[in-house]
Scaffold this motif. Structure first.
Motif: not given
Length: 231
Positions: A89-91, A94, A172, A174-175, A178-179
């Protein structure tokens, strides 16, 4: 405090710098080419680059568990991959959105290993030294050889292919932020020693940046002439 942050974030600063240089030069090279040539001709010429770009997205989908519904190369916008939600879901977003950067970089090294008349790919991590090697080779290569023009045609497509679209960044943003912040914090608190990896970033990105800047410098006079003629 600022010097302390700068001193302990060598890797993330290097990564952001080379990505910014590469993507900006790619973006403007593509923008100028679109202004110089009719879109239909431009789209035909860069079909290999569009294929690499879209296949990279598709591979990103495969790696993150997202179902690929369709892959289009010849639509109105140039190319598109329709896919479902990634399992990661998160990565996932991206990886899918930024996959053309990795795919194009890998293809650049494969292409340059097959035919590299300018010898820009090597172990040199200094931009000036690599650029000097490239410039010195411009006067010694055989410009009548088909291999030179085939290599440059392939590189032009890879320069176009590497740049993510506005939609890719939107998917992506915001992801990605954050990364980058996470990597910066891990480096700052010395979870890993960033300066040990910054040379790797320069080694693998600088040759691509030099080629991208070369194409940008090549098309800029034609773009300015076209703009002045139409003014």
């Amino acid at each position: 405090m600022i010097q302390d942050i700068i001193g302990h974030t060598v890797f993330i600063r290097s990564l952001i710098l080379v990505l910014a240089l590469l993507l900006l030069s790619s973006f403007f090279a593509k923008k100028f080419l679109l202004e110089i040539f009719p879109f239909s001709l431009f789209r035909f010429v860069v079909v290999p680059g569009v294929i690499i770009h879209e296949l990279s997205h598709a591979i990103g989908c495969f790696l993150t568990g997202a179902q690929v519904d369709s892959i289009s190369v010849f639509n109105k916008e140039g190319g598109e991959v329709k896919h479902g939600e990634p399992y990661i879901k998160f990565l996932g977003p991206t990886i899918i959105s930024m996959a053309p950067i990795v795919g194009s970089l890998l293809m650049f090294y494969v292409w340059s290993s097959l035919m590299n008349p300018f010898h820009v790919v090597g172990n040199n991590t200094a931009f000036i030294d690599s650029a000097d090697t490239f410039i010195s080779r411009l006067g010694s290569v055989d410009w009548l050889s088909w291999r030179i023009w085939l290599y440059l045609y392939g590189c032009m497509n890879l320069v176009i292919a590497i740049s993510p679209s506005a939609q890719d960044f939107t998917n992506c943003k915001w992801e990605l932020l954050i990364i980058f912040v996470t990597i910066g914090l891990l480096e700052y608190f010395q979870v890993f020693v960033g300066k040990n990896y910054s040379s790797v970033v320069y080694r693998y990105f600088i040759p691509y940046i030099i080629i991208a800047c070369f194409f940008l410098l090549l098309v800029t006079p034609f773009y300015l002439f076209k703009k002045k003629s139409s003014a």
